[in-house]
Write a protein that holds these residues in place. Sequence first.
Motif, PDB file in Angstrom:
ATOM      1  N   TYR A 312       0.866  -1.181   0.000  1.00  0.00           N
ATOM      2  CA  TYR A 312       0.000   0.000   0.000  1.00  0.00           C
ATOM      3  C   TYR A 312       0.899   1.226   0.000  1.00  0.00           C
ATOM      4  O   TYR A 312       1.825   1.334   0.824  1.00  0.00           O
ATOM      5  N   ILE A 313       0.646   2.155  -0.937  1.00  0.00           N
ATOM      6  CA  ILE A 313       1.455   3.362  -1.066  1.00  0.00           C
ATOM      7  C   ILE A 313       0.536   4.574  -0.950  1.00  0.00           C
ATOM      8  O   ILE A 313      -0.345   4.776  -1.785  1.00  0.00           O
ATOM      9  N   CYS A 314       0.752   5.366   0.076  1.00  0.00           N
ATOM     10  CA  CYS A 314      -0.049   6.567   0.314  1.00  0.00           C
ATOM     11  C   CYS A 314       0.769   7.785  -0.093  1.00  0.00           C
ATOM     12  O   CYS A 314       1.944   7.916   0.283  1.00  0.00           O
ATOM     13  N   LEU A 315       0.183   8.682  -0.869  1.00  0.00           N
ATOM     14  CA  LEU A 315       0.903   9.840  -1.401  1.00  0.00           C
ATOM     15  C   LEU A 315       0.414  11.141  -0.775  1.00  0.00           C
ATOM     16  O   LEU A 315      -0.787  11.383  -0.660  1.00  0.00           O
ATOM     17  N   HIS A 316       1.361  11.963  -0.358  1.00  0.00           N
ATOM     18  CA  HIS A 316       1.077  13.308   0.139  1.00  0.00           C
ATOM     19  C   HIS A 316       2.021  14.285  -0.549  1.00  0.00           C
ATOM     20  O   HIS A 316       3.006  13.882  -1.172  1.00  0.00           O
ATOM     21  N   ALA A 390       3.048  -1.222   4.136  1.00  0.00           N
ATOM     22  CA  ALA A 390       2.439   0.100   3.963  1.00  0.00           C
ATOM     23  C   ALA A 390       3.484   1.187   4.143  1.00  0.00           C
ATOM     24  O   ALA A 390       4.260   1.171   5.108  1.00  0.00           O
ATOM     25  N   ILE A 391       3.472   2.129   3.237  1.00  0.00           N
ATOM     26  CA  ILE A 391       4.425   3.233   3.276  1.00  0.00           C
ATOM     27  C   ILE A 391       3.732   4.503   2.819  1.00  0.00           C
ATOM     28  O   ILE A 391       2.871   4.467   1.934  1.00  0.00           O
ATOM     29  N   ALA A 392       4.034   5.624   3.453  1.00  0.00           N
ATOM     30  CA  ALA A 392       3.534   6.931   3.006  1.00  0.00           C
ATOM     31  C   ALA A 392       4.697   7.717   2.431  1.00  0.00           C
ATOM     32  O   ALA A 392       5.803   7.703   2.998  1.00  0.00           O
TER      33      ALA A 392
END
Length: 433
Positions: A312-316, A390-392
């Motif tokens: 899971y890759i969360c982008l900000h 999971a990584i942001a």
Amino acid sequence: MSDRDGKEYVDLLEILQPLGASSARSDRASWRLRFGNVESEFTAEKTRARIRGGDFDLAAKFKLENGRGLVPLASLSTLLPQFLGAPVTFRESSRRLFIGNVSVHFTAQVNRANPPNLVMEFSSPVNPMIATEPGKLRMVFTHEPLVPPGSQTLTFDSKIIPSASYLESNGAAEIAVNSNAPLFASFSNDGRTITIASAPQKPAQAVSATPVQQPASAAAVPQPQAGVPPQANLNPSVPYFAVVDAGHGGEERGAALSDQLAEKDVTLTFARRLKEELEAHGLSTQLLRDGDVSLTVDKRATLTNAAHPAVYICLHASSEGNGIRLYMAMLPAGAESRGPFLDWDTAQSASRATSQIVEASLAAEFEKRQVAVRSLVAPLRPLNNITSAAIAIEVAPPVGGIAELNSPRYQQLISESIASGVLAVRDRLGTAR
């Protein structure tokens, strides 16, 4: 800061203005400064000044240039208390100025755990920037008035974490922990305790107890919410290797990166480009949102867990700093998991090792491309609710400025780096379940 006659000088008014009402006026060789109710007078090319009606000797001659009053840097620690009425500590070599009795002290000790952990206790809460590299974990303190221990080099009776060092430079303090194994940091006690531990070298197997046919989300989700918005794209019947989550969306604009640029739009653009890049490398990818819709963090976690991706890759996006910040979950103290039923707030626990693998690989790829990168641990939801790796990723502009966040070249560089980092550890992540 400027150099005059081989000595370093600073503008006294510029230093005092953020600390209280200040004003100055000059008349030929005389320069008068008022700070609050404190009156002072300095004379160009003289070392003696008048403050509060008394004489004060500077370490070098006062300089008056275009109405600016310049005092020698070496005099700040004794000069500023005359105005502030409080003790001042100025660490000249690192350009760090402490006002009042605010110093933060710390202790460091390796415990007897297996493997051993380095436990650091601070006298006040701290929030350093954390970066990892082969053989070392660095913590940089830019806001906290951290002071060194008795020795700037600490040694421990541990083969895994043999030593740590303290240094100061450019307005910051840094603690570097040396190790022969990858390390990660976790916070507790309201930021007063940092525990440095060696990262597991292979994924934990605790999640295997969950039957394959049983969606992990059913065991690690809060109460289901009503229907998914039509643009929240996720088909649980299709296995995806990666789920990419564009931060914010809908009414939640995120950070105002500029007058015209909202974070939610930047993250969606990056997400679409990243999806293309991952799929070009044969990694099936699904966007959690592919439009301007609102999704709560619980909904994001629920949809992701139901898809069982390998990562899971969360982008900000951010307008502060430059380059990339990689975040792993800071896990809170939670209830115990029971069999296949995972505690929602610590659902990431069993996949923390694989998240560390992804983080290290991404950092290496960014460094290869000379993109500034920092690795941190933070309580950034929904990372702690995700049952897979999971990584942001927070993307800041390069040195060129905020407009570069919309640059196709920069977006492609970041997307290629992420895709290459994921591809490099694909075999260690397994396949979508």
